[in-house]
Write a protein that holds these residues in place. Structure first.
Motif, mmCIF file in Angstrom:
data_model
loop_
_atom_site.group_PDB
_atom_site.id
_atom_site.type_symbol
_atom_site.label_atom_id
_atom_site.label_comp_id
_atom_site.label_asym_id
_atom_site.label_seq_id
_atom_site.Cartn_x
_atom_site.Cartn_y
_atom_site.Cartn_z
ATOM 1 N N PRO A 48 0.824 -1.204 0.000
ATOM 2 C CA PRO A 48 0.000 0.000 0.000
ATOM 3 C C PRO A 48 0.863 1.262 0.000
ATOM 4 C CG PRO A 48 0.048 -0.976 2.199
ATOM 5 C CD PRO A 48 0.929 -1.831 1.323
ATOM 6 N N PHE A 49 0.271 2.380 -0.302
ATOM 7 C CA PHE A 49 1.007 3.650 -0.250
ATOM 8 C C PHE A 49 0.053 4.737 0.212
ATOM 9 C CE2 PHE A 49 -0.585 5.658 -4.213
ATOM 10 C CZ PHE A 49 -1.204 4.569 -4.803
ATOM 11 N N ILE A 50 0.581 5.931 0.428
ATOM 12 C CA ILE A 50 -0.261 6.995 0.991
ATOM 13 C C ILE A 50 -1.138 7.579 -0.115
ATOM 14 C CG2 ILE A 50 -0.288 9.218 2.191
ATOM 15 C CD1 ILE A 50 2.211 8.350 3.657
ATOM 16 N N ASN A 51 -2.423 7.265 -0.039
ATOM 17 C CA ASN A 51 -3.384 7.662 -1.051
ATOM 18 C C ASN A 51 -4.760 7.488 -0.397
ATOM 19 O OD1 ASN A 51 -5.447 6.382 -3.057
ATOM 20 N ND2 ASN A 51 -4.019 7.474 -4.392
ATOM 21 N N GLU A 52 -5.664 8.443 -0.626
ATOM 22 C CA GLU A 52 -6.936 8.423 0.095
ATOM 23 C C GLU A 52 -7.733 7.136 -0.136
ATOM 24 O OE1 GLU A 52 -9.110 12.036 -0.590
ATOM 25 O OE2 GLU A 52 -10.710 11.271 0.734
ATOM 26 N N VAL A 53 -7.771 6.695 -1.411
ATOM 27 C CA VAL A 53 -8.552 5.487 -1.735
ATOM 28 C C VAL A 53 -7.972 4.280 -0.983
ATOM 29 C CG1 VAL A 53 -9.170 3.895 -3.607
ATOM 30 C CG2 VAL A 53 -9.226 6.375 -3.994
ATOM 31 N N ILE A 54 -6.648 4.197 -0.980
ATOM 32 C CA ILE A 54 -5.987 3.053 -0.332
ATOM 33 C C ILE A 54 -6.193 3.107 1.196
ATOM 34 C CG2 ILE A 54 -3.781 1.814 -0.025
ATOM 35 C CD1 ILE A 54 -4.652 2.006 -2.963
ATOM 36 N N LEU A 55 -6.059 4.304 1.761
ATOM 37 C CA LEU A 55 -6.205 4.410 3.221
ATOM 38 C C LEU A 55 -7.629 4.069 3.643
ATOM 39 C CD1 LEU A 55 -4.084 7.592 4.023
ATOM 40 C CD2 LEU A 55 -3.456 5.187 4.221
ATOM 41 N N ASN A 56 -8.629 4.553 2.868
ATOM 42 C CA ASN A 56 -10.019 4.211 3.201
ATOM 43 C C ASN A 56 -10.237 2.710 3.100
ATOM 44 O OD1 ASN A 56 -10.746 6.782 3.779
ATOM 45 N ND2 ASN A 56 -11.479 7.265 1.721
ATOM 46 N N ALA A 57 -9.623 2.107 2.080
ATOM 47 C CA ALA A 57 -9.765 0.652 1.905
ATOM 48 C C ALA A 57 -9.136 -0.082 3.086
ATOM 49 C CB ALA A 57 -9.099 0.216 0.602
ATOM 50 N N MET A 58 -7.995 0.406 3.560
ATOM 51 C CA MET A 58 -7.332 -0.262 4.690
ATOM 52 C C MET A 58 -8.194 -0.182 5.940
ATOM 53 S SD MET A 58 -3.380 0.846 4.158
ATOM 54 C CE MET A 58 -2.641 -0.279 5.345
ATOM 55 N N LYS A 59 -8.842 0.982 6.119
ATOM 56 C CA LYS A 59 -9.673 1.135 7.324
ATOM 57 C C LYS A 59 -10.870 0.193 7.249
ATOM 58 C CE LYS A 59 -8.341 5.880 7.916
ATOM 59 N NZ LYS A 59 -8.700 7.186 7.412
ATOM 60 N N TYR A 60 -11.482 0.067 6.068
ATOM 61 C CA TYR A 60 -12.649 -0.814 5.941
ATOM 62 C C TYR A 60 -12.220 -2.281 6.057
ATOM 63 C CZ TYR A 60 -17.110 -2.688 4.410
ATOM 64 O OH TYR A 60 -18.303 -3.378 4.370
ATOM 65 N N ALA A 61 -11.279 -2.672 5.206
ATOM 66 C CA ALA A 61 -10.878 -4.093 5.168
ATOM 67 C C ALA A 61 -10.181 -4.512 6.457
ATOM 68 C CB ALA A 61 -9.955 -4.348 3.981
ATOM 69 N N GLY A 62 -9.621 -3.546 7.171
ATOM 70 C CA GLY A 62 -8.916 -3.854 8.415
ATOM 71 C C GLY A 62 -9.849 -3.935 9.610
ATOM 72 N N ASN A 63 -11.141 -3.697 9.376
ATOM 73 C CA ASN A 63 -12.102 -3.757 10.478
ATOM 74 C C ASN A 63 -13.284 -4.669 10.202
ATOM 75 O OD1 ASN A 63 -11.391 -1.962 12.792
ATOM 76 N ND2 ASN A 63 -11.019 -0.556 11.092
ATOM 77 N N ILE A 64 -13.584 -4.919 8.934
ATOM 78 C CA ILE A 64 -14.747 -5.745 8.587
ATOM 79 C C ILE A 64 -14.240 -7.070 8.028
ATOM 80 C CG2 ILE A 64 -16.780 -5.915 7.073
ATOM 81 C CD1 ILE A 64 -17.166 -3.707 9.061
ATOM 82 N N SER A 65 -14.741 -8.153 8.591
ATOM 83 C CA SER A 65 -14.305 -9.479 8.125
ATOM 84 C C SER A 65 -15.134 -9.910 6.919
ATOM 85 C CB SER A 65 -14.479 -10.491 9.252
ATOM 86 O OG SER A 65 -14.172 -11.772 8.774
ATOM 87 N N LEU A 66 -14.524 -10.707 6.070
ATOM 88 C CA LEU A 66 -15.263 -11.287 4.947
ATOM 89 C C LEU A 66 -16.434 -12.130 5.469
ATOM 90 C CD1 LEU A 66 -14.796 -11.545 1.704
ATOM 91 C CD2 LEU A 66 -14.271 -13.912 2.280
ATOM 92 N N ALA A 67 -16.292 -12.623 6.700
ATOM 93 C CA ALA A 67 -17.377 -13.412 7.299
ATOM 94 C C ALA A 67 -18.643 -12.557 7.431
ATOM 95 C CB ALA A 67 -16.935 -13.924 8.655
ATOM 96 N N LYS A 68 -18.475 -11.231 7.548
ATOM 97 C CA LYS A 68 -19.634 -10.334 7.677
ATOM 98 C C LYS A 68 -20.032 -9.728 6.348
ATOM 99 C CE LYS A 68 -19.660 -8.737 12.398
ATOM 100 N NZ LYS A 68 -19.113 -7.797 13.328
ATOM 101 N N ASP A 69 -19.064 -9.524 5.473
ATOM 102 C CA ASP A 69 -19.333 -8.859 4.198
ATOM 103 C C ASP A 69 -18.655 -9.616 3.050
ATOM 104 O OD1 ASP A 69 -19.649 -7.257 2.028
ATOM 105 O OD2 ASP A 69 -18.583 -5.506 2.830
ATOM 106 N N PRO A 70 -19.412 -10.462 2.353
ATOM 107 C CA PRO A 70 -18.804 -11.244 1.264
ATOM 108 C C PRO A 70 -18.288 -10.353 0.128
ATOM 109 C CG PRO A 70 -21.009 -12.066 1.829
ATOM 110 C CD PRO A 70 -20.815 -10.786 2.579
#
Ligand SMILES: Cc1cc2nc3c(=O)[nH]c(=O)nc-3n(C[C@H](O)[C@H](O)[C@H](O)COP(=O)(O)O)c2cc1C
Length: 464
Positions: A370-392
């Motif tokens: 990853p690198f410093i970029n708004e889209v990437i940071l938002n993705a890290m926050k979402y994917a780093g908190n929501i499990s695939l078990a909850k959101d396919p």
């Protein structure tokens, strides 16, 4: 990055990949590809990592009663939370001038069983230490500290020398056999050999932090992700049905501009002050170490880490993404990447990840940078908190496109991607370390020497 840190900055790639041997240009995808592993002849000529991964750098000392050793460590990593374990890897095979056997140091470490891992502020002392390591050959590691001219004192829990100039020191000992929370044996041996390197597992028993930092009069600044500017569109369309999941449970915040201590970080709870350092002793018994409270379970002090974007396929073909701070490179040949994935049920913060089963079932994972970029940071926050078990549809809801015809899900928005084959897994207590041999490296075509990825491996310290 401050001008002062410019001298420590690392730029990648060093040369264009366009005509580089073993790199293929895939025009329609606008990427460079190379298969791994490389031949030993190729490595002997140039053993720098063939793909970029952001790793911190620090120093480690040890002492066996008669001699002292000093080494540089690239990619030290906290790999387990309870017990609190650090992994350091050292080369045990002769590969090249850069990657040679560190036998004098590792013999001393194996005899003494303990180390002091140290961080020096950028500037004269760090430069002198680095120069001592670069000038004095490994067999004479005993003379390096004297050559640096820096003064030292003994660590508090072992005999390793600690630089007076260090602002942070982790004292640690080789792990002893014990059991994990399910009663399964862990650490039957304190090190493992993987590829060209030996990984040492060291349990942290004491942390020293300069008093002015512990008291908030100075701060450690750490930019945990590299900087890079895409020259063509970041990615294609992300198609997604339905809304992202709102999870009101525990949320792990994330910023790549980390300042410690600061309002968002844990306070360093020292037991006492000695030699101008605030000192924290960690409990020796595993049952006293576990913190169930999500906040208290955070790392007790700053430790520089970056993140790998660990991707995997579910058996029914859903891509998954798990940002993983405990990801590092542990071997040069073959190149081996080791994400550490939580498997113990401690609390919301440390729970078994969906990625765990997926990586086990397929025996494969991808590791994007990853690198410093708004889209990437938002993705890290979402994917780093929501499990695939909850959101396919987790990766799409995180806002990232996936290329689906590959070994592991590829996120075309990321500049570098490693496809890895799991050759072993190691249970460490709360986390499983996947030993992943890199099979292929993929780099976006807009990563060039003229538009390089920029990384600084050293944290800075500033007074407030
Ligand atoms: C910056 C960052 C670093 C993380 N590092 C780790 C890690 O080293 N190990 C781990 O198990 N989880 C880590 N996590 C948490 C996982 O990414 C998170 O639990 C994720 O939702 C797991 O997804 P899954 O259940 O779909 O596999 C991290 C999260 C963030 C935001």
């Amino acid at each position: 990055m401050s001008n002062f840190l410019e001298q420590y900055r690392y730029l990648w790639p060093h040369t264009s990949l366009q005509n580089a041997p073993n790199w293929q240009v895939i025009e329609d995808k606008r990427i460079f590809l190379r298969n791994m592993p490389e031949s030993l002849e190729e490595i002997a000529l140039d053993s720098r990592w063939p793909g970029f991964f952001p790793s911190p750098i620090c120093f480690v000392t040890t002492a066996d009663g008669t001699q002292v050793g000093l080494e540089k460590v690239v990619g030290p990593s906290i790999v387990n939370r309870f017990p609190y374990v650090l992994a350091l890897s050292f080369c045990i095979l002769p590969l090249s001038e850069r990657h040679h056997i560190r036998r004098a140091f590792t013999n001393m470490l194996e005899n003494s069983g303990s180390v002091a891992l140290q961080f020096l502020p950028p500037g004269e002392y760090l430069d002198r230490t680095m120069s001592a390591i670069n000038t004095i050959p490994e067999e004479k590691t005993n003379s390096r500290i004297a050559y640096s001219g820096l003064s030292t004192r003994k660590a508090l829990t072992n005999d390793a020398p600690v630089f007076e100039a260090a602002y942070m020191v982790y004292e640690a000992s080789l792990v002893k056999p014990s059991k994990d929370f399910d009663g399964n044996p862990i650490y039957t041996q304190p090190w493992i050999d993987v590829g060209s390197h030996r990984i040492y597992f060291l349990e942290i028993n004491t942390i020293q932090l300069r008093q002015d930092i512990a008291e908030g009069r100075s701060q450690i600044l750490w930019r945990s992700l590299p900087v890079w500017q895409p020259q063509h569109e970041l990615q294609g369309l992300v198609s997604v049905d339905g809304d992202a999941i709102e999870d009101n449970g525990y949320k792990k915040g994330y910023t790549p501009h980390y300042a410690f201590p600061s309002p968002g970080t844990i306070a360093f709870e020292a037991d006492h002050v000695e030699n101008g350092m605030a000192v924290k002793y960690l409990p020796t018994l595993p049952e006293d170490q576990v913190e169930v409270d999500n906040d208290k379970a955070r790392w007790p002090c700053f430790f520089p880490s970056s993140a790998g974007m660990i991707t995997s396929w579910s058996p029914d073909g859903h891509p998954n993404l798990m940002p993983c701070g405990s990801t590092t490179i542990v071997s040069r040949h073959p190149l081996i990447i080791t994400p550490c994935v939580s498997y113990a049920k401690i609390n919301e913060r440390y729970a078994p990840r969906a990625s765990l089963d997926m990586i086990r079932k397929t025996g494969r994972f991808g590791c994007g940078v990853p690198f410093i970029n708004e889209v990437i940071l938002n993705a890290m926050k979402y994917a780093g908190n929501i499990s695939l078990a909850k959101d396919p549809q987790k990766v799409a809801h995180a806002g990232l496109q996936v290329e689906s015809d590959d070994w592991s899900p590829v996120l075309p928005a990321l500049p570098v991607h490693f496809d890895c084959q799991v050759v072993k897994e190691v249970s460490l207590g709360t986390h499983i370390m996947f030993i992943g041999e890199v099979q292929r490296i993929r780099v976006r075509a807009d990563v060039t020497p003229e538009n390089p990825i920029e990384w600084c491996p050293c944290p800075n310290v500033v007074s407030l």
